[in-house]
Scaffold this motif. Structure first.
Motif, PDB file in Angstrom:
ATOM      1  N   GLU A  58     -18.644  72.217  -0.992  1.00 58.78           N
ATOM      2  CA  GLU A  58     -18.400  72.346  -2.422  1.00 58.78           C
ATOM      3  C   GLU A  58     -18.665  73.751  -2.931  1.00 58.78           C
ATOM      4  O   GLU A  58     -18.478  74.022  -4.123  1.00 58.78           O
ATOM      5  CB  GLU A  58     -19.261  71.343  -3.198  1.00 58.78           C
ATOM      6  CG  GLU A  58     -18.859  69.893  -2.974  1.00 58.78           C
ATOM      7  CD  GLU A  58     -19.622  68.921  -3.844  1.00 58.78           C
ATOM      8  OE1 GLU A  58     -20.594  69.363  -4.511  1.00 58.78           O
ATOM      9  OE2 GLU A  58     -19.256  67.733  -3.873  1.00 58.78           O
ATOM     10  N   ASP A  59     -19.093  74.655  -2.044  1.00 58.06           N
ATOM     11  CA  ASP A  59     -19.364  76.036  -2.442  1.00 58.06           C
ATOM     12  C   ASP A  59     -18.934  76.959  -1.313  1.00 58.06           C
ATOM     13  O   ASP A  59     -18.863  76.559  -0.145  1.00 58.06           O
ATOM     14  CB  ASP A  59     -20.855  76.231  -2.733  1.00 58.06           C
ATOM     15  CG  ASP A  59     -21.713  76.007  -1.499  1.00 58.06           C
ATOM     16  OD1 ASP A  59     -22.180  76.991  -0.926  1.00 58.06           O
ATOM     17  OD2 ASP A  59     -21.856  74.822  -1.083  1.00 58.06           O
ATOM     18  N   TYR A  79     -12.564  73.148  -3.155  1.00 59.85           N
ATOM     19  CA  TYR A  79     -13.413  73.034  -1.978  1.00 59.85           C
ATOM     20  C   TYR A  79     -13.185  74.254  -1.097  1.00 59.85           C
ATOM     21  O   TYR A  79     -12.134  74.909  -1.163  1.00 59.85           O
ATOM     22  CB  TYR A  79     -13.091  71.760  -1.182  1.00 59.85           C
ATOM     23  CG  TYR A  79     -13.538  70.488  -1.862  1.00 59.85           C
ATOM     24  CD1 TYR A  79     -14.826  69.986  -1.662  1.00 59.85           C
ATOM     25  CD2 TYR A  79     -12.680  69.781  -2.693  1.00 59.85           C
ATOM     26  CE1 TYR A  79     -15.245  68.819  -2.284  1.00 59.85           C
ATOM     27  CE2 TYR A  79     -13.086  68.611  -3.321  1.00 59.85           C
ATOM     28  CZ  TYR A  79     -14.373  68.140  -3.111  1.00 59.85           C
ATOM     29  OH  TYR A  79     -14.778  66.978  -3.740  1.00 59.85           O
ATOM     30  N   TRP A  80     -14.160  74.529  -0.245  1.00 59.63           N
ATOM     31  CA  TRP A  80     -14.067  75.629   0.705  1.00 59.63           C
ATOM     32  C   TRP A  80     -14.148  75.066   2.119  1.00 59.63           C
ATOM     33  O   TRP A  80     -14.793  74.022   2.350  1.00 59.63           O
ATOM     34  CB  TRP A  80     -15.188  76.637   0.465  1.00 59.63           C
ATOM     35  CG  TRP A  80     -14.955  77.484  -0.754  1.00 59.63           C
ATOM     36  CD1 TRP A  80     -14.477  78.761  -0.789  1.00 59.63           C
ATOM     37  CD2 TRP A  80     -15.175  77.117  -2.138  1.00 59.63           C
ATOM     38  NE1 TRP A  80     -14.369  79.217  -2.084  1.00 59.63           N
ATOM     39  CE2 TRP A  80     -14.794  78.223  -2.942  1.00 59.63           C
ATOM     40  CE3 TRP A  80     -15.642  75.961  -2.770  1.00 59.63           C
ATOM     41  CZ2 TRP A  80     -14.875  78.203  -4.319  1.00 59.63           C
ATOM     42  CZ3 TRP A  80     -15.723  75.947  -4.150  1.00 59.63           C
ATOM     43  CH2 TRP A  80     -15.341  77.060  -4.917  1.00 59.63           C
ATOM     44  N   TYR A  81     -13.500  75.728   3.061  1.00 60.09           N
ATOM     45  CA  TYR A  81     -13.442  75.207   4.421  1.00 60.09           C
ATOM     46  C   TYR A  81     -13.438  76.341   5.429  1.00 60.09           C
ATOM     47  O   TYR A  81     -13.123  77.506   5.109  1.00 60.09           O
ATOM     48  CB  TYR A  81     -12.197  74.322   4.612  1.00 60.09           C
ATOM     49  CG  TYR A  81     -10.873  75.061   4.483  1.00 60.09           C
ATOM     50  CD1 TYR A  81     -10.203  75.558   5.599  1.00 60.09           C
ATOM     51  CD2 TYR A  81     -10.288  75.269   3.239  1.00 60.09           C
ATOM     52  CE1 TYR A  81      -8.988  76.221   5.486  1.00 60.09           C
ATOM     53  CE2 TYR A  81      -9.065  75.933   3.110  1.00 60.09           C
ATOM     54  CZ  TYR A  81      -8.432  76.408   4.227  1.00 60.09           C
ATOM     55  OH  TYR A  81      -7.239  77.081   4.108  1.00 60.09           O
ATOM     56  N   ARG A  82     -13.802  76.019   6.676  1.00 63.14           N
ATOM     57  CA  ARG A  82     -13.750  76.993   7.760  1.00 63.14           C
ATOM     58  C   ARG A  82     -13.769  76.248   9.092  1.00 63.14           C
ATOM     59  O   ARG A  82     -14.040  75.046   9.160  1.00 63.14           O
ATOM     60  CB  ARG A  82     -14.929  77.959   7.675  1.00 63.14           C
ATOM     61  CG  ARG A  82     -16.298  77.318   7.847  1.00 63.14           C
ATOM     62  CD  ARG A  82     -17.418  78.321   7.590  1.00 63.14           C
ATOM     63  NE  ARG A  82     -18.736  77.693   7.680  1.00 63.14           N
ATOM     64  CZ  ARG A  82     -19.877  78.300   7.375  1.00 63.14           C
ATOM     65  NH1 ARG A  82     -19.866  79.572   6.946  1.00 63.14           N
ATOM     66  NH2 ARG A  82     -21.032  77.665   7.501  1.00 63.14           N
ATOM     67  N   ILE A  94     -23.456  75.799   1.374  1.00 61.50           N
ATOM     68  CA  ILE A  94     -24.784  75.237   1.172  1.00 61.50           C
ATOM     69  C   ILE A  94     -24.698  73.717   1.055  1.00 61.50           C
ATOM     70  O   ILE A  94     -25.549  72.986   1.570  1.00 61.50           O
ATOM     71  CB  ILE A  94     -25.450  75.854  -0.080  1.00 61.50           C
ATOM     72  CG1 ILE A  94     -25.661  77.358   0.157  1.00 61.50           C
ATOM     73  CG2 ILE A  94     -26.761  75.152  -0.414  1.00 61.50           C
ATOM     74  CD1 ILE A  94     -26.136  78.100  -1.075  1.00 61.50           C
ATOM     75  N   LYS A  95     -23.647  73.227   0.388  1.00 61.18           N
ATOM     76  CA  LYS A  95     -23.456  71.789   0.235  1.00 61.18           C
ATOM     77  C   LYS A  95     -22.198  71.370   0.988  1.00 61.18           C
ATOM     78  O   LYS A  95     -21.113  71.277   0.428  1.00 61.18           O
ATOM     79  CB  LYS A  95     -23.355  71.401  -1.241  1.00 61.18           C
ATOM     80  CG  LYS A  95     -23.386  69.889  -1.456  1.00 61.18           C
ATOM     81  CD  LYS A  95     -23.412  69.515  -2.924  1.00 61.18           C
ATOM     82  CE  LYS A  95     -23.472  67.994  -3.077  1.00 61.18           C
ATOM     83  NZ  LYS A  95     -23.487  67.584  -4.529  1.00 61.18           N
TER      84      LYS A  95
END
Length: 517
Positions: free
Chosen positions: A87-88, A123-126, A92-93
């Motif tokens: 979510e960041d 949302y962020w992804y990797r 972190i979350k």
């Protein structure tokens, strides 16, 4: 298991490869971390096909993306890839994560279908494989259907012939505050690349100087195009909804018919290779896993109560080119195929959104290409299928679709047109609007006008014509849709500035284009 192939019904060999890779998640992947010959995420990352509770995440492992065998410098073995969604941007979350196998049968590409997320939020992804970590991407879910949505922004792009120039348009698109990018076809081109058409300051091996017909060639062509840093940036920043036109397979193909004297059997083998390579490189759901030369691309996306987008495929199911005017006017001709037509009309019958959008490839408005007393039409576009267009307009009327908008690419020109109940009667009712985006790079620098401008503008329902490169930016509210036609003065050199050539507004409940001064 966070990875999912929900909705997948195929049982072909390609599907079984994918299922085996998914079944490996968190269970059979053990042993030493894979050691790559170089950084494996050189083709970037992407997200696409957003839904209220998730989206598709994509990457492909390719430490040597221009390896001439199309395999990206990867060995013939499955390789574990970890993924996570947060979510960041600092992770972190973390809310979803998992591990899957990147399979050699799919050129070590992966498609993660994420579910169980919150609607209408970023949302962020990797990804991580071995000791290597991908760049961080950002994506966004869509609102639930029927929820109030007071605004959304999106861009239209198409026709990105990498060799004709730089993808500078994407540099500027990345600065827009977009919910989604719609790509309307011609993600790659199949033509040989050589000194005659290469406008970039690069050197390529002779493997690129060949028409793409085999799976290895299509893979190499996607790899070449996807090395572009501006394309990678916009993919990592915004979810994409992609459909294809002809050049992902072959120029002007019609259903199972090549226009280059290829036998039907050989062409279907070529189409199967092209469709597999498309799936391997596009963030698209498993419902589109190709079954040989067949691939289901038509699908819907609903953004609250504001807009419904019907994504079409006008290439795979169309009838072949008509031999004469009598055949062109055959009432049974279709550009969509019977099944897709019925799917579209069922969707229109149930639509309850303010705006109703068709996301498709080729020009729908009637365009008479003879400015004199005779008439001349392009059989490659909806003018080659007027009965199918009539059935669509009848469905608009029958189901009370008051704000239909058609989003189109293909022609390497910006254009905008009112859709008329009778194109041959200037006084007939305007029932909708078509917005046509120019190319990202195809046909080089372009110009504000060209030799075709007077032909297009001789059709009174055509309100805009521009032959520069660029994209279309749209901002939609319950009251209006504003469209900005973005243009670049050149693309054969990098870092061109951007400007707005023209802006139009469509007011809800009042079909037709109004110039926004």
């Amino acid at each position: 298991m966070h990875t999912n192939i929900r909705g997948h019904t195929h049982s072909n060999e390609l599907s079984s490869f994918i299922e085996r890779g998914l079944m490996a998640e968190d269970k059979t992947i053990t042993g030493k971390a894979h050691k790559f010959s170089d950084y494996p995420f050189k083709l970037g990352i992407a997200s696409g096909d957003p839904h209220p509770d998730g989206f598709v995440l994509w990457t492909r492992l390719a430490p040597d993306p221009l390896a001439e065998d199309g395999l990206g410098g990867m060995p013939n073995q499955r390789v574990p890839v970890q993924w996570e969604v947060a979510e960041d941007e600092h992770f972190i979350k973390t809310v979803k994560h998992g591990t899957v196998s990147a399979l050699p049968e799919l050129a070590h590409s992966i498609h993660i279908e994420v579910f169980g997320l919150k609607p209408a939020r970023y949302y962020w992804y990797r990804f991580k494989s071995g000791r290597e970590i991908s760049p961080t991407g950002r994506t966004k879910t869509v609102p639930f259907p029927h929820t109030n949505l007071d605004k959304m922004s999106f861009a239209l792009a198409s026709c990105q012939a990498w060799y004709h120039g730089y993808f500078t348009a994407y540099q500027h698109m990345a600065k827009d505050d977009l919910d989604v990018v719609f790509f309307l076809g011609d993600y790659i081109y199949e033509y040989p690349i050589n000194e005659k058409n290469l406008n970039r300051n690069v050197k390529l091996s002779s493997a690129h100087n060949a028409k793409t017909t085999s799976l290895s060639q299509y893979r190499l062509r996607y790899s070449l195009f996807k090395t572009d840093p501006d394309l990678q940036t916009i993919h990592a920043l915004t979810p994409w909804i992609v459909t294809m036109d002809d050049h992902e397979v072959e120029n002007n193909y019609a259903g199972s018919h090549s226009q280059y004297n290829t036998s039907p059997a050989d062409f279907l083998r070529q189409r199967a290779a092209a469709y597999q390579a498309f799936y391997e490189h596009i963030p698209i759901r498993s419902t589109a896993i190709p079954n040989g030369p067949d691939m289901v691309l038509y699908r819907r996306f609903c953004y609250g109560n504001l807009a419904e987008f019907h994504v079409l495929d006008t290439r795979q199911y169309r009838n072949n080119y008509p031999a004469n005017e009598t055949e062109r006017l055959n009432p049974f001709r279709t550009i969509l195929g019977s099944a897709q037509e019925q799917w579209l009309y069922r969707g229109l019958s149930k639509s309850s959104t303010v705006w109703n959008m068709l996301v498709q490839q080729v020009v729908l408005a009637q365009i008479d290409r003879d400015p004199g007393p005779k008439v001349e039409y392009s059989f490659d576009q909806w003018d080659g299928f007027p009965a199918c267009r009539d059935r669509l307009f009848s469905a608009y009327k029958a189901y009370g679709i008051i704000n239909p908008v058609v989003l189109t690419g293909d022609i390497h020109r910006h254009a905008a047109a009112d859709l008329k109940a009778d194109f041959n009667d200037i006084h007939s009712k305007t029932i909708g609007t078509e917005l046509i985006t120019t190319s990202i790079a195809s046909d080089g620098d372009g110009a504000k006008t060209d030799s075709l401008a007077h032909i297009w503008l001789a059709n009174p329902h055509v309100k805009l014509y521009n032959a520069q490169r660029g994209y279309v930016r749209c901002t939609m509210t319950p009251k209006q849709l504003q469209t900005d036609f973005q243009v670049l003065p050149f693309i054969t050199q990098p870092n061109a500035p951007i400007s707005t050539f023209a802006s139009f507004v469509i007011e809800a409940g009042c079909p037709g284009l109004q110039k926004n001064n």
